[in-house]
Design a protein around this motif. Structure first.
Motif, PDB file in Angstrom:
ATOM      1  N   LEU A 101       0.849  -1.181   0.000  1.00  0.00           N
ATOM      2  CA  LEU A 101       0.000   0.000   0.000  1.00  0.00           C
ATOM      3  C   LEU A 101       0.888   1.235   0.000  1.00  0.00           C
ATOM      4  O   LEU A 101       1.744   1.378   0.882  1.00  0.00           O
TER       5      LEU A 101
ATOM      6  N   GLU B 175       0.499   5.125   0.242  1.00  0.00           N
ATOM      7  CA  GLU B 175      -0.461   6.180   0.571  1.00  0.00           C
ATOM      8  C   GLU B 175       0.161   7.114   1.596  1.00  0.00           C
ATOM      9  O   GLU B 175       0.617   6.667   2.645  1.00  0.00           O
TER      10      GLU B 175
ATOM     11  N   ARG C 202      -1.914   9.694   6.438  1.00  0.00           N
ATOM     12  CA  ARG C 202      -1.762   8.758   7.559  1.00  0.00           C
ATOM     13  C   ARG C 202      -3.099   8.188   8.022  1.00  0.00           C
ATOM     14  O   ARG C 202      -3.203   7.003   8.334  1.00  0.00           O
TER      15      ARG C 202
ATOM     16  N   GLY D  43      -4.347   5.852   5.219  1.00  0.00           N
ATOM     17  CA  GLY D  43      -3.459   4.687   5.132  1.00  0.00           C
ATOM     18  C   GLY D  43      -3.671   3.729   6.284  1.00  0.00           C
ATOM     19  O   GLY D  43      -3.700   2.504   6.091  1.00  0.00           O
TER      20      GLY D  43
ATOM     21  N   GLN E 150      -4.933  -0.029   5.726  1.00  0.00           N
ATOM     22  CA  GLN E 150      -4.133  -1.162   6.195  1.00  0.00           C
ATOM     23  C   GLN E 150      -4.961  -2.055   7.111  1.00  0.00           C
ATOM     24  O   GLN E 150      -4.939  -3.285   6.991  1.00  0.00           O
TER      25      GLN E 150
ATOM     26  N   TRP F  82       2.786  -1.031   4.301  1.00  0.00           N
ATOM     27  CA  TRP F  82       2.370   0.337   3.986  1.00  0.00           C
ATOM     28  C   TRP F  82       3.576   1.255   3.984  1.00  0.00           C
ATOM     29  O   TRP F  82       4.331   1.318   4.958  1.00  0.00           O
TER      30      TRP F  82
ATOM     31  N   ARG G  96       4.782   5.454   2.699  1.00  0.00           N
ATOM     32  CA  ARG G  96       4.123   6.751   2.595  1.00  0.00           C
ATOM     33  C   ARG G  96       4.710   7.672   1.530  1.00  0.00           C
ATOM     34  O   ARG G  96       4.299   8.832   1.435  1.00  0.00           O
TER      35      ARG G  96
ATOM     36  N   ASP H 288      -1.319   5.327  -4.605  1.00  0.00           N
ATOM     37  CA  ASP H 288      -1.799   6.704  -4.704  1.00  0.00           C
ATOM     38  C   ASP H 288      -0.929   7.434  -5.726  1.00  0.00           C
ATOM     39  O   ASP H 288       0.201   7.010  -6.016  1.00  0.00           O
TER      40      ASP H 288
END
Length: 218
Positions: free
Chosen positions: A5, A7, A10, A13, A17, A29, A31, A51
């Motif tokens: 993931l 993203e 926060r 995300g 998750q 995950w 960022r 994203d």
């Protein structure tokens, strides 16, 4: 089945998750785009939820980099960018699907199942081997028509083996698909899950290839 993931929000995300983990996925995950590239360069994922508006490196750049290295990992773009040109560019760069925020989690998981199914060239929504039938949508397994109660790890392991029926899967490859970063993994955890599956489905269901790994016959 393991997802990456990507993203930067926060709150979103964290919710994604949690929701995808509850749906049965092992979710890693990150960022930002550079962290995504680093993860994709060193590890294997069933699919990527990406994203577009990311710090350090945007999502389209990550996608372009991924396809340039001939990596066929299914990619679902999940973004707030609703302009047609963004969607067209993302699909032309190699994305397999494109969803807009806000979204419904059930639709997202259904689209992910479809991506994985297509990636394996499988027309049927269910996976079968002999009298064993696994339905990823309902997370239900039957053997000879009887429902079989499996733990989350046992179900995911069986699904990975069925998706790759006819091929020997190494211990490392199986563990990469079952566990996300930070998961506590006992040294003999995989062998324990294999033992439990054989006990529930039959000793001859999963074949051990000594020194290599495990396989289910196609």
């Amino acid at each position: 089945m393991r997802l990456l993931l990507v993203e930067d929000d926060r709150l979103l995300g964290d919710g994604l998750q949690s929701g995808l983990t509850q749906a049965g996925y092992a979710v890693d995950w990150v960022r930002d785009g550079e962290a995504a590239v680093a993860a994709l360069a060193t590890e294997s994922f069933t699919a990527l939820v990406l994203d577009l508006g990311l710090p350090r490196r945007d999502g389209l750049s990550v996608l372009s980099w991924l396809r340039a290295r001939q990596d066929s990992t299914p990619v679902l773009i999940l973004t707030a960018r609703d302009q047609l040109e963004d969607k067209v560019r993302g699909l032309d760069l190699g994305a397999d699907d494109y969803m807009l925020k806000p979204f419904d989690l059930d639709e997202l998981t259904a689209r992910l199942r479809a991506l994985v199914r297509r990636a394996h060239g499988r027309p049927s929504p269910t996976l079968c081997a002999g009298s064993i039938v696994l339905d990823p949508a309902t997370r239900r397994v039957t053997h000879g028509g009887d429902a079989i109660d499996l733990t989350l790890r046992e179900f995911n392991l069986l699904q990975v083996l069925l998706e790759n029926a006819g091929h020997v899967m190494s211990r490392r490859a199986l563990e990469e698909q079952l566990y996300a970063w930070g998961d506590a993994v006992e040294s003999n955890a995989l062998e324990v899950h294999i033992h439990h599956l054989r006990k529930k489905l039959g000793n001859d269901v999963i074949r051990t290839v000594r020194g290599v790994g495990y396989a289910m016959d196609a």
